[in-house]
Write an enzyme that holds these catalytic residues in place. Sequence first.
Site, mmCIF file in Angstrom:
data_model
loop_
_atom_site.group_PDB
_atom_site.id
_atom_site.type_symbol
_atom_site.label_atom_id
_atom_site.label_comp_id
_atom_site.label_asym_id
_atom_site.label_seq_id
_atom_site.Cartn_x
_atom_site.Cartn_y
_atom_site.Cartn_z
ATOM 1 N N HIS A 60 1.007 -1.154 -0.155
ATOM 2 C CA HIS A 60 0.082 0.098 -0.021
ATOM 3 C C HIS A 60 0.898 1.212 0.115
ATOM 4 C CE1 HIS A 60 -4.090 -1.753 0.297
ATOM 5 N NE2 HIS A 60 -3.186 -2.897 0.719
ATOM 6 N N SER B 124 -1.744 -11.337 -8.313
ATOM 7 C CA SER B 124 -2.209 -10.495 -9.338
ATOM 8 C C SER B 124 -2.573 -11.044 -10.538
ATOM 9 C CB SER B 124 -0.886 -9.529 -9.764
ATOM 10 O OG SER B 124 -0.723 -8.821 -8.705
ATOM 11 N N SER C 235 -5.498 -10.660 -12.203
ATOM 12 C CA SER C 235 -6.145 -9.624 -12.845
ATOM 13 C C SER C 235 -4.904 -8.937 -13.447
ATOM 14 C CB SER C 235 -7.110 -8.853 -12.052
ATOM 15 O OG SER C 235 -6.541 -8.435 -11.031
ATOM 16 N N ASP D 103 1.383 -3.781 -9.292
ATOM 17 C CA ASP D 103 0.932 -5.067 -10.025
ATOM 18 C C ASP D 103 1.317 -5.102 -11.481
ATOM 19 O OD1 ASP D 103 0.190 -5.649 -7.366
ATOM 20 O OD2 ASP D 103 -1.763 -5.701 -8.057
HETATM 21 C C1 GLA Z 1 -2.958 -4.363 -4.556
HETATM 22 C C2 GLA Z 1 -2.968 -3.218 -5.667
HETATM 23 C C3 GLA Z 1 -1.484 -2.723 -5.639
HETATM 24 C C4 GLA Z 1 -1.032 -2.370 -4.431
HETATM 25 C C5 GLA Z 1 -1.417 -3.754 -3.477
HETATM 26 C C6 GLA Z 1 -1.168 -3.494 -1.973
HETATM 27 O O1 GLA Z 1 -2.290 -5.505 -5.350
HETATM 28 O O2 GLA Z 1 -3.200 -3.587 -7.083
HETATM 29 O O3 GLA Z 1 -1.556 -1.608 -6.608
HETATM 30 O O4 GLA Z 1 -1.518 -1.110 -3.954
HETATM 31 O O5 GLA Z 1 -2.600 -3.955 -3.536
HETATM 32 O O6 GLA Z 1 0.481 -3.033 -1.896
#
Ligand code: GLA
Length: 385
Positions: A40, A133, A135, A179
């Site tokens: 985050h 990730s 998506s 991501d």
């Molecule tokens: C998800 C979001 C990212 C990032 C993470 C937390 O994966 O897609 O952009 O903010 O949460 O680090």
Amino acid sequence: MTPQDQALYDTVSASFTACFGHAPEFVARAPGRVNLIGEHTDYNDGFVLPCAIGPATMVAVSKRDDDIVDVVAADFGGARDRFNLQTPLERNSRQPWADYVRGMISALQNEGYALSGAQIAIAGNLPKGAGLSSSASLEVALGKAMLALAGTDIDNTRLAQIAQMAECDFVGTKCGIMDQLISAQGKEGHALLIDCRSLELTDAPVPDDVAIMIVHSGVTRGLVDGHYNERRRQCEAAAAAVGVSALRDADLDMLAAAGLDATTTKRARHVITENQRTLDAADALARSDLAALGELMVQSHASMRDDFEITVPPIDELVVLLQEAIGFNGGARMTGGGFGGACVAIMAATQVAEVRSAIEAAYITPDGKTPLIMIERPGPGVAII
Ligand code: GLA
């Protein structure tokens, strides 16, 4: 091609051929990712340290002579989506996977790329809802494939930015760039220290004798559930109150002076301390100092649990078990957006078998199963294969 990629390639090609009656013109592959530390922080203009992993999404495409896009999703029982490029695209609540397709295609069109109609098959081998990730890898692979059909290629960082727009503007998760960027720019054998303000990428080699273990808690998560966007709003409110454009520019003294309410203060404290931990972790990795890296991961997890409040009890339990099994020469933490998903652990490669059996003996998922454990080496980013 790795055996894992070969199996996925066979699946996506077979699905394409069964549906459309001929072989695809292009197949694009984009990987999932695991974030070693820096959670985050991306949408606060800060630092992250992810690497691309082996599991991926593949997208097979061929051109159509009209404006129709016809999609088949091999992982969803051959579910279909069909739409016209000339008609404004809307979300399709019955098939959430299709929103990532529609979102990426809308984002490319909004950015001025002239796309043709297409036949598309999609298949992936990333566990869904694990925070790895899937998506982003779909968006990035699809973008690469659609641009290849249009006879264009673009810089992979630009591709990642367009994929982020798909997620923010169409799907509605106000995510950062991490991501999509690591899926697009991943580098074999390396994690990348990403400066999410300048988008500068710094190689962080992961030595062969260091293992990256990913353990899925079995609690699946959905980012679109509002918690994520709420955290982002809290961070932006904190930055505004402190008087900076993003929390990247704040420190703990500035935060204390701002006199914010207790919750907003905790959220901002996580981001400010996590940024520093991420920079320190990149240094520790460069020195192969697993003890220092492990300590930073422990602190990162505590900060996500107590200040950012994005962990859940099964994840906290899993992190404790991993840490006990690893000892002091490495560490574990939740990875990804939170509220479920997977934990990442770093340890000496020689410890893997022992840690794996300790976790298999001690942790069961909420639905009573042995957890999925993956041992990953950093892999490459998106490519036409
Ligand atoms: C998800 C979001 C990212 C990032 C993470 C937390 O994966 O897609 O952009 O903010 O949460 O680090």
